[in-house]
Design a protein around this motif. Structure first.
Motif, short mmCIF file in Angstrom:
data_model
loop_
_atom_site.label_atom_id
_atom_site.label_comp_id
_atom_site.label_asym_id
_atom_site.label_seq_id
_atom_site.Cartn_x
_atom_site.Cartn_y
_atom_site.Cartn_z
N ASP A 15 73.32 88.43 30.12
CA ASP A 15 72.81 88.67 31.46
C ASP A 15 73.19 87.52 32.38
N GLU A 16 72.90 87.68 33.67
CA GLU A 16 73.30 86.70 34.67
C GLU A 16 72.69 85.33 34.43
N THR A 17 71.42 85.31 34.01
CA THR A 17 70.76 84.02 33.76
C THR A 17 71.42 83.28 32.61
N SER A 18 71.75 84.00 31.53
CA SER A 18 72.40 83.35 30.38
C SER A 18 73.77 82.80 30.76
N GLU A 30 74.63 81.78 33.71
CA GLU A 30 74.38 80.57 34.51
C GLU A 30 74.08 79.37 33.61
N TYR A 31 73.32 79.61 32.54
CA TYR A 31 73.02 78.53 31.61
C TYR A 31 74.30 78.01 30.96
#
Length: 279
Positions: free
Chosen positions: A205-208, A210-211
């Motif tokens: 997903d987008e958050t992962s 970004e991480y």
């Protein structure tokens, strides 16, 4: 050869009883002074003054013996008469200053010659002070002790400079070792992050994502920091050049490196002011 009288100090029993003795100067009693004068009476008077103060005294009746004595065992200071037969004080001073073993010994000239040209010649030859005959006990001691203290301060400064150089070398070695040791685990971390992106980018997903991007960006910054540390460790062996520095770029880089850390509010509170360029 006729000699100039010194003064009432020709009688060592008349030394000033109120002048401080060696009991008042514990830090001076081990210092050794070489007195050079072809007049035995002058040697006797100066020796009595300095010995009473606590100095260890050596005597020489001529230039040749003075040079031999100084070269065999360099004293802390030399009191050197100017007018002597065969080899005057200026010639003795020249020989001592030309010898690396004795070049750093402070030399105080003693003479009845009071012309400015005589004093200038003494200082140009490397003398640190000039005492005019007739002199007083207090003057001799004050000038001698001043040079002894200056010599000790200079020696301490040299010693601390050596210690600082040793500390800098240890710091450079430490920085090099730490920077070198950090590179391998950092490369492993970035390698695993790249593998995750390569194999699972479509399923994350987008958050992962970004991480992972944050991990890679932090890794790149850390690599630059390590490279800077390695360069710093070798800085004294590299050619140095001055460059114009834009403080705005430096501040922007610092703020970028501190992303996520709650310190940027300081800049916001203080207000943004573009720093001036320094050279």
């Amino acid at each position: 050869m006729s000699r100039e009288p010194i003064d009432s100090l020709n009688n060592p029993n008349n030394l000033d009883p109120h002048f401080p003795t060696d009991a008042d100067s514990d830090d001076l009693f081990i210092d050794e002074i070489l007195i050079v004068d072809d007049a035995p009476d002058n040697l006797r008077v100066l020796s009595a003054i300095l010995a009473r103060r606590g100095f260890k005294v050596r005597k020489a009746l001529g230039g040749s013996s003075a040079i031999a004595s100084a070269q065999a065992n360099p004293p802390n200071l030399i009191l050197l008469d100017v007018r002597m037969p065969e080899m005057d004080g200026y010639a003795v001073c020249q020989v001592l200053k030309d010898d690396p073993l004795t070049s750093q010994i402070p030399i105080i000239f003693i003479s009845a010659l009071n012309d400015v040209s005589d004093k200038l010649r003494a200082f140009n030859m490397g003398g640190v002070d000039y005492i005019i005959k007739p002199f007083q006990e207090a003057e001799v001691l004050a000038r001698v002790e001043t040079q002894i203290r200056l010599q000790k301060l200079q020696q301490k400064l040299i010693q601390r400079n050596h210690e600082l150089l040793d500390s800098n070398r240890e710091l450079e070695q430490f920085a090099y070792a730490v920077s070198h040791d950090l590179q391998q685990p950092l490369q492993n971390m970035m390698g695993f992050a790249k593998l995750l992106l390569l194999k699972h980018q479509s399923s994350l997903d987008e958050t992962s994502l970004e991480y992972l991007d944050g991990i890679l960006e932090s890794g790149r910054r850390s690599q630059h920091l390590i490279q800077d540390l390695l360069s710093y460790a070798q800085v004294q062996y590299q050619n140095q050049s001055l460059e114009t520095v834009d403080c705005t770029l430096i501040l922007e880089t610092v703020l970028e490196n501190l992303k996520g850390v709650r310190v940027t509010f300081l800049v916001e509170k203080l207000g943004w002011r573009r720093p001036r360029t320094i050279y």
